[in-house]
Design an enzyme around this catalytic site. Sequence first.
Site, PDB file in Angstrom:
ATOM      1  N   SER A  15     -13.600   1.406   2.392  1.00 25.36           N
ATOM      2  CA  SER A  15     -12.529   1.149   1.435  1.00 25.36           C
ATOM      3  C   SER A  15     -11.514   2.284   1.423  1.00 25.36           C
ATOM      4  O   SER A  15     -11.849   3.425   1.105  1.00 25.36           O
ATOM      5  CB  SER A  15     -13.120   0.967   0.036  1.00 25.36           C
ATOM      6  OG  SER A  15     -12.111   1.118  -0.937  1.00 25.36           O
ATOM      7  N   GLN A  66      -9.201   2.448  -0.652  1.00 28.86           N
ATOM      8  CA  GLN A  66      -8.935   2.773  -2.058  1.00 28.86           C
ATOM      9  C   GLN A  66      -9.901   3.847  -2.537  1.00 28.86           C
ATOM     10  O   GLN A  66      -9.504   4.803  -3.213  1.00 28.86           O
ATOM     11  CB  GLN A  66      -9.061   1.512  -2.918  1.00 28.86           C
ATOM     12  CG  GLN A  66      -7.982   0.483  -2.578  1.00 28.86           C
ATOM     13  CD  GLN A  66      -8.188  -0.860  -3.247  1.00 28.86           C
ATOM     14  OE1 GLN A  66      -9.241  -1.107  -3.851  1.00 28.86           O
ATOM     15  NE2 GLN A  66      -7.210  -1.727  -3.134  1.00 28.86           N
ATOM     16  N   LYS A  92     -12.533  -9.226  -3.255  1.00 26.47           N
ATOM     17  CA  LYS A  92     -11.069  -9.080  -3.294  1.00 26.47           C
ATOM     18  C   LYS A  92     -10.519  -9.846  -4.511  1.00 26.47           C
ATOM     19  O   LYS A  92     -11.267 -10.164  -5.419  1.00 26.47           O
ATOM     20  CB  LYS A  92     -10.459  -9.591  -1.983  1.00 26.47           C
ATOM     21  CG  LYS A  92     -10.859  -8.757  -0.778  1.00 26.47           C
ATOM     22  CD  LYS A  92     -10.242  -7.370  -0.848  1.00 26.47           C
ATOM     23  CE  LYS A  92     -10.658  -6.532   0.333  1.00 26.47           C
ATOM     24  NZ  LYS A  92     -10.299  -5.125   0.180  1.00 26.47           N
ATOM     25  N   SER A  96       0.840  -1.218   0.000  1.00 24.84           N
ATOM     26  CA  SER A  96       0.000   0.000   0.000  1.00 24.84           C
ATOM     27  C   SER A  96       0.866   1.255   0.000  1.00 24.84           C
ATOM     28  O   SER A  96       0.577   2.224  -0.703  1.00 24.84           O
ATOM     29  CB  SER A  96      -0.884   0.034   1.246  1.00 24.84           C
ATOM     30  OG  SER A  96      -1.859  -0.960   1.182  1.00 24.84           O
ATOM     31  N   ASP A 131      -7.070  -7.688   5.010  1.00 26.72           N
ATOM     32  CA  ASP A 131      -6.214  -8.518   4.163  1.00 26.72           C
ATOM     33  C   ASP A 131      -5.656  -9.732   4.920  1.00 26.72           C
ATOM     34  O   ASP A 131      -5.079 -10.636   4.312  1.00 26.72           O
ATOM     35  CB  ASP A 131      -5.058  -7.682   3.600  1.00 26.72           C
ATOM     36  CG  ASP A 131      -5.554  -6.658   2.582  1.00 26.72           C
ATOM     37  OD1 ASP A 131      -6.687  -6.816   2.081  1.00 26.72           O
ATOM     38  OD2 ASP A 131      -4.814  -5.702   2.289  1.00 26.72           O
TER      39      ASP A 131
HETATM   40  C1  S3P Z   1      -5.717  -1.185   0.039  1.00 25.91           C
HETATM   41  C2  S3P Z   1      -6.968  -1.142   0.596  1.00 25.91           C
HETATM   42  C3  S3P Z   1      -7.774  -2.335   0.869  1.00 25.91           C
HETATM   43  C4  S3P Z   1      -6.920  -3.591   0.871  1.00 25.91           C
HETATM   44  C5  S3P Z   1      -6.000  -3.656  -0.305  1.00 25.91           C
HETATM   45  C6  S3P Z   1      -5.067  -2.454  -0.306  1.00 25.91           C
HETATM   46  C7  S3P Z   1      -5.009   0.077  -0.193  1.00 25.91           C
HETATM   47  O1  S3P Z   1      -8.751  -2.482  -0.150  1.00 25.91           O
HETATM   48  O2  S3P Z   1      -7.741  -4.732   0.905  1.00 25.91           O
HETATM   49  O3  S3P Z   1      -5.228  -4.831  -0.280  1.00 25.91           O
HETATM   50  O4  S3P Z   1      -3.772   0.055  -0.451  1.00 25.91           O
HETATM   51  O5  S3P Z   1      -5.639   1.129  -0.129  1.00 25.91           O
HETATM   52  P1  S3P Z   1     -10.176  -1.738  -0.081  1.00 25.91           P
HETATM   53  O6  S3P Z   1      -9.950  -0.295  -0.269  1.00 25.91           O
HETATM   54  O7  S3P Z   1     -10.961  -2.351  -1.209  1.00 25.91           O
HETATM   55  O8  S3P Z   1     -10.731  -2.085   1.262  1.00 25.91           O
END
Ligand code: S3P
Length: 428
Positions: free
Chosen positions: A164, A166, A338, A21, A311
Amino acid sequence: MVTFDRIETLKGSVTVPPDKSITHRAFIFSSMAEGRSVVLNPLMSRDTIATMNAMKAVGVEFIKLDNGFEIVSKGYRGFNEPQDVINCENSGTTARLITGLFAPSGRYVVLTGDNSLRRRPMDRVKRPLQTMGADIRLRSDRFLPMTVLPSKMHPADIMAEVSSAQVKSAVILSGLQLDGYTSYTEKEITRNHTETMLRDFGADIMVEGKKITVRGVKNLIPQKTTVPGDFSSAAFFIGAAIMFEGAEIKIRSVGLNPTRTGLLTVLRDMGVQIETELTSSSAEPMGDIYIKHGRLKGGKICGEIIPNIIDEIPMLAVLGLFAESPLEIRGAEELRVKESDRIKSVVENISALGGEVEEYPDGLKVYPLKKLKDKEILLKSFDDHRIAMVNILLSKRFGNISIDEISAIDVSFPDFLEKLKDIEVVVA
Ligand code: S3P
């Protein structure tokens, strides 16, 4: 098809790959800053290389250093229009973060991904950005390939529809490029690397509880980022310590951001002894983790902690097989979208072992393993790196287990097998 010999236990000290990340974000934020940034110890895996290539596609230069890259950019306002479709490969983080990055850019951008990523929902990022005026088109209004068209965007106050990081990051990255204040209110607190790191890059970001407010800025300031070890990769060694009697493992230089380390809280609550020692305490704290094999009580996990262990759930769920009482995880419906449907993947594999497991729309309940199936056992990885790594551990724990495929580990932990070998104690 792959099989592994049973090993006795794991003892010793390991390092894990750099955080995935944080590497994505370091590449993106450095590309947005005008000037020369440096990223040290980045993760070089399929996912993060996809992000690097996306940044190169808009004219950012990555100059290789001994332990990372110098990243040279004209700043986000100087991005070129990409000459071709951008392939985000297997990486949801790449696809969703750069959608937010490019939506206000006035450029025509097309994103796609591999078979797995093209099955994952992208409307979750389209909807909030559309509220801010973005023009985004999706296949079947939900999936990649995606087209981001020039549009006039404006700040807005967005309420999260899903938990999320993301989606949150996509909104922040658009908001950063717009005059005025954009806010995003989370359902539950998710990993906060975007907020902490962007502040270092000079962004004006306020956090009040679950509400994050970002003010538009003309430029980000180049930074030097050093990426810590990935807690989500460390989770496989933490899990292994519970699976293998006699295990004693030290995992060095791991990122210990509290929005990521929920697994430590959960396991401690279930009676496991884990110690951490901070070695650096910046906004992204880093330290060593010590864990010794011990009993795991079991119990029910749900609520606000779920996004902080999201995760790690494939590993955690399988630990239910080794617990004293059932381990139930609920409120984790996000696992269904996922890299694979991780609830289904784990349920299928536990059943294949002969374990007892109940599946719910939002989670699962795993019962302590009474007896391994005596027929041939085949575990499937479902093209999912985290499922593949759990399978490898199960195979080394029990022996005589086949796994259909493990190449997906390249996505986050390409040298997982070598790192395991370093601390394996073979059967005498
Ligand atoms: C991540 C956010 C998570 C995680 C992914 C990495 C990130 O996903 O599961 O492996 O780097 O922002 P989500 O935003 O879908 O929860």
